[in-house]
Design an enzyme around this catalytic site. Structure first.
Site, PDB file in Angstrom:
ATOM      1  N   LYS A   8     -13.652 -45.837  65.161  1.00  0.00           N
ATOM      2  CA  LYS A   8     -13.726 -44.415  64.809  1.00  0.00           C
ATOM      3  C   LYS A   8     -14.886 -43.756  65.546  1.00  0.00           C
ATOM      4  O   LYS A   8     -15.858 -44.440  65.893  1.00  0.00           O
ATOM      5  CB  LYS A   8     -14.014 -44.292  63.302  1.00  0.00           C
ATOM      6  CG  LYS A   8     -12.855 -44.581  62.397  1.00  0.00           C
ATOM      7  CD  LYS A   8     -13.264 -44.387  60.940  1.00  0.00           C
ATOM      8  CE  LYS A   8     -12.119 -44.700  60.005  1.00  0.00           C
ATOM      9  NZ  LYS A   8     -11.001 -43.757  60.091  1.00  0.00           N
ATOM     10  N   ASP A  33     -14.076 -46.231  51.435  1.00  0.00           N
ATOM     11  CA  ASP A  33     -12.667 -46.538  51.669  1.00  0.00           C
ATOM     12  C   ASP A  33     -12.121 -47.578  50.671  1.00  0.00           C
ATOM     13  O   ASP A  33     -10.980 -48.011  50.780  1.00  0.00           O
ATOM     14  CB  ASP A  33     -12.486 -47.008  53.124  1.00  0.00           C
ATOM     15  CG  ASP A  33     -11.130 -46.632  53.697  1.00  0.00           C
ATOM     16  OD1 ASP A  33     -10.481 -45.737  53.144  1.00  0.00           O
ATOM     17  OD2 ASP A  33     -10.724 -47.262  54.688  1.00  0.00           O
ATOM     18  N   ARG A  36      -2.736 -49.662  55.091  1.00  0.00           N
ATOM     19  CA  ARG A  36      -1.328 -49.950  54.813  1.00  0.00           C
ATOM     20  C   ARG A  36      -1.012 -51.437  55.030  1.00  0.00           C
ATOM     21  O   ARG A  36      -0.097 -51.971  54.412  1.00  0.00           O
ATOM     22  CB  ARG A  36      -0.433 -49.035  55.665  1.00  0.00           C
ATOM     23  CG  ARG A  36      -0.534 -49.260  57.140  1.00  0.00           C
ATOM     24  CD  ARG A  36       0.051 -48.101  57.949  1.00  0.00           C
ATOM     25  NE  ARG A  36      -0.836 -46.938  57.975  1.00  0.00           N
ATOM     26  CZ  ARG A  36      -0.514 -45.782  58.557  1.00  0.00           C
ATOM     27  NH1 ARG A  36       0.662 -45.626  59.127  1.00  0.00           N
ATOM     28  NH2 ARG A  36      -1.373 -44.773  58.541  1.00  0.00           N
TER      29      ARG A  36
HETATM   30  N1  BES Z   1      -9.561 -44.717  55.726  1.00  0.00           N
HETATM   31  C1  BES Z   1      -8.858 -43.974  56.693  1.00  0.00           C
HETATM   32  C2  BES Z   1      -8.288 -42.675  56.152  1.00  0.00           C
HETATM   33  C3  BES Z   1      -9.287 -41.607  55.760  1.00  0.00           C
HETATM   34  C4  BES Z   1      -9.662 -40.658  56.667  1.00  0.00           C
HETATM   35  C5  BES Z   1      -9.779 -41.552  54.492  1.00  0.00           C
HETATM   36  C6  BES Z   1     -10.545 -39.662  56.299  1.00  0.00           C
HETATM   37  C7  BES Z   1     -10.660 -40.564  54.132  1.00  0.00           C
HETATM   38  C8  BES Z   1     -11.046 -39.617  55.026  1.00  0.00           C
HETATM   39  C9  BES Z   1      -7.682 -44.781  57.246  1.00  0.00           C
HETATM   40  O1  BES Z   1      -7.844 -46.142  57.286  1.00  0.00           O
HETATM   41  C10 BES Z   1      -7.455 -44.334  58.648  1.00  0.00           C
HETATM   42  O2  BES Z   1      -8.324 -44.493  59.446  1.00  0.00           O
HETATM   43  N2  BES Z   1      -6.282 -43.773  58.902  1.00  0.00           N
HETATM   44  C11 BES Z   1      -5.933 -43.274  60.183  1.00  0.00           C
HETATM   45  C12 BES Z   1      -4.519 -43.696  60.473  1.00  0.00           C
HETATM   46  C13 BES Z   1      -4.068 -43.411  61.871  1.00  0.00           C
HETATM   47  C14 BES Z   1      -4.791 -44.328  62.842  1.00  0.00           C
HETATM   48  C15 BES Z   1      -2.574 -43.625  61.965  1.00  0.00           C
HETATM   49  C16 BES Z   1      -6.025 -41.751  60.149  1.00  0.00           C
HETATM   50  O3  BES Z   1      -5.617 -41.165  59.154  1.00  0.00           O
HETATM   51  O4  BES Z   1      -6.526 -41.187  61.111  1.00  0.00           O
HETATM   52 ZN    ZN Z   2      -9.183 -46.915  55.858  1.00  0.00          ZN
HETATM   53 ZN    ZN Z   3      -8.804 -46.837  59.048  1.00  0.00          ZN
END
Ligand code: BES
Ligand code: ZN
Ligand code: ZN
Length: 531
Positions: free
Chosen positions: A297, A308, A371
């Site tokens: 990230k 998380d 997921r």
């Molecule tokens: N934990 C994150 C989702 C998240 C983002 C929670 C912001 C709270 C605030 C999750 O694991 C994630 O990174 N999801 C990605 C998925 C994508 C790579 C398909 C996302 O939502 O960007």
């Molecule tokens: Zn996550």
């Molecule tokens: Zn993630």
């Protein structure tokens, strides 16, 4: 971790004693506070105490310094009564005041009191005619108790402020005098129940707010073990790396592989004493830190990803609360716990994982890790227990934050009746959910060329495609709901009684749901929809 409320919450029918700060609620344009309810015999005496206050309120209206609009707060100092201060709160239009607005008014009163030098605050039971005194008490209690939460475990000295904030140590509720004395015992019992629930929210917030260096998968598991031991009817099981491998939980192992803090999966089972009680399985995403892994990230706001594991924290809080309240429902909490880090043992984009269900997952982004661990945990939930309903809670997608912000969680379900029940619980508790479609049309977006499914969807509908992915792992279960709490469980700013940081979102929502399930006869909506 101290999860207890910092203030004492008391009921009182004695209005004439000296009070440091009393909160009154006034509707827009009404001038006279609502929710007082005196007995005829004592009304005169009360009037003596309150009349000077009423005159002052009138003056505020006359000078247009106060109009009763929702959210308005004024502090009055009526030196001719026993009440040292009056915190006057605008309730807005009578027909628009709902339970959540009452919570918000109580929260605004607490914020005002914290700026004053008061340690004790008394609430009158303001509310609209449609809300019973009991409902008002509950909403005011929740607004106040949830606002008093502080995560200050790591502060070594108090804030250096010109006027230090008061620490409120006592919150009193002025009950209408017309409530018969013999009913007060029941009121006290109800209040005790609200305290248990608020402590559960504090607990979930505390777990969520802990830094990832403390809240490792092992620490989470040990916390669950230590607390589960307090209840005879709660069984605790933990699966470590070796067991997870034996169970084929390759998703949990792959995601957690990059960290020295090894993956764990905790199962807490609360068994009710009621013989034919239904079983509900709750699954919570427990990513103790989500760096994104190899698909790392951006560094901005990455600190928030210590939260998380809010889904798992919420699930643990709910199971323990169900046990504490002895709900006539069996509740199984399944919490897969990992840390998603890059490193020599981390899983990679392009990897293919054989999940516990046997289905293969093509990893195209290691940041879509939630997921993958939920796939194994959901399969475990439906194959090991005979749950009537399966509900998972997860901070799963940034897309849920884009779609709904911080005020609604996304709900996806294959069961209309379950979705309707959860929506109803959302309205009651103020932890609102908004349903998104789980239409087969979206399935194409997660189809993989070389495996059964891929872990990211093609462009668009990110929250739905994540839901479609999870649906692949519930087998033929007919009553499953997925709640994406990415926008509601962790807040980057305070919203009324929900503080910045972990909010504990989902605890009150699902305890309300379990209570509803326990009383199906009162739940006509569910019965109608279940037909
Ligand atoms: N934990 C994150 C989702 C998240 C983002 C929670 C912001 C709270 C605030 C999750 O694991 C994630 O990174 N999801 C990605 C998925 C994508 C790579 C398909 C996302 O939502 O960007
Ligand atoms: Zn996550
Ligand atoms: Zn993630």
């Amino acid at each position: 971790m101290d999860n207890s409320l910092k203030a004492a919450f008391l009921l009182n029918q004695n209005w004439i004693a000296e009070k440091k700060a009393v909160v009154f609620g006034v509707f827009e344009g009404e001038e006279i506070p609502c929710g007082l309810g005196f007995k005829k015999e004592t009304a005169e005496k009360e009037a003596e105490t309150l009349f000077p206050i009423f005159l002052r309120i009138k003056k505020h209206f006359a000078h247009k310094d106060f109009s009763g609009k929702f959210g308005e707060v004024a502090v009055l100092y009526p030196d001719d009564t026993l009440y040292k201060r009056v915190i006057l709160c605008g309730l807005g239009k009578k027909e628009e005041l709902d339970l959540d607005k009452i919570r918000q008014v109580a929260s605004a009163a607490i914020a005002a009191a914290e700026k004053l030098h008061v340690h004790k605050i008394s609430f009158t039971l303001f509310g609209a005619p449609a809300q019973s005194a009991q409902e008002r008490l509950r909403a005011i209690f929740e607004g106040a108790a949830l606002s008093l939460y502080k995560f200050d475990a790591y502060k070594t000295k108090p804030k250096d402020e010109i006027i230090p904030k008061a620490v409120i140590s006592e919150v009193e509720f002025l009950l209408p005098e017309i409530i018969p004395e013999e009913e007060i015992v029941q009121w006290q019992k109800n209040l005790d129940g609200y305290v248990v629930l608020a402590e559960a929210v504090y607990f979930a917030r505390n777990l969520t707010n802990q830094p990832a260096s403390v809240m490792t998968p092992r620490f989470f598991a040990e916390t669950a073990d230590a607390l589960g031991k307090n209840y005879q009817n709660v069984a605790y099981t933990v699966f470590k790396k070796k067991e997870l491998a034996e169970m084929g939980m390759n998703g949990v192992l792959a995601v957690g592989g990059g960290s020295d803090n090894e993956p764990h999966m905790v199962v807490l089972e609360y068994k009710s004493i009621v013989d034919d009680a239904p079983t509900v399985a709750l699954v919570g995403k427990g990513v103790c830190f989500d760096s994104g892994g190899i698909s790392i990230k951006p560094s901005d706001n990455m600190d928030e990803m210590k939260m998380d594991m809010a889904g798992a924290a919420t699930v643990m809080a709910i199971v323990l609360t169900a046990a504490k309240l002895a709900l006539p429902v069996n509740v199984v909490g399944i919490m897969p716990l990992v840390e998603n880090l890059p490193g020599p043992k981390a899983y990679r984009p392009g990897d293919i994982i054989k999940s516990a269900s046997g289905k293969t997952i093509e990893v195209l982004n290691t940041d879509a890790e939630g997921r993958i661990i939920l796939a194994d945990a959901l399969h475990y939930a439906v194959s090991q227990f005979k749950p009537v309903h399966v509900i998972d809670l997860a901070t799963l997608t940034g897309a849920a934050v884009v779609a709904l912000g911080s005020h609604y969680a996304a709900l996806l379900s294959n069961d209309n009746a379950l979705a309707a029940m959860l929506s109803k619980s959302g309205e009651t508790t103020g932890e609102k959910v908004w349903r998104l479609p789980l239409d087969e049309a979206y399935k194409k977006q997660i189809e993989s060329d070389i495996a059964d499914v891929k872990n990211i969807g093609d462009r668009g509908a990110g929250t739905i495609t994540a839901g479609m992915f999870l649906k692949e792992f519930i087998g033929d279960h007919q009553s499953w709901a997925h709640i994406d709490i990415a926008g509601t469980a962790m807040l980057s700013e305070k919203f009324s009684y929900r503080p910045k940081g972990g909010s504990g979102f989902g605890v009150r929502l699902l305890v309300d749901f379990l209570e509803r399930l326990a009383k199906p006869s009162q739940n006509t909506l569910f019965e109608e929809l279940a037909q």
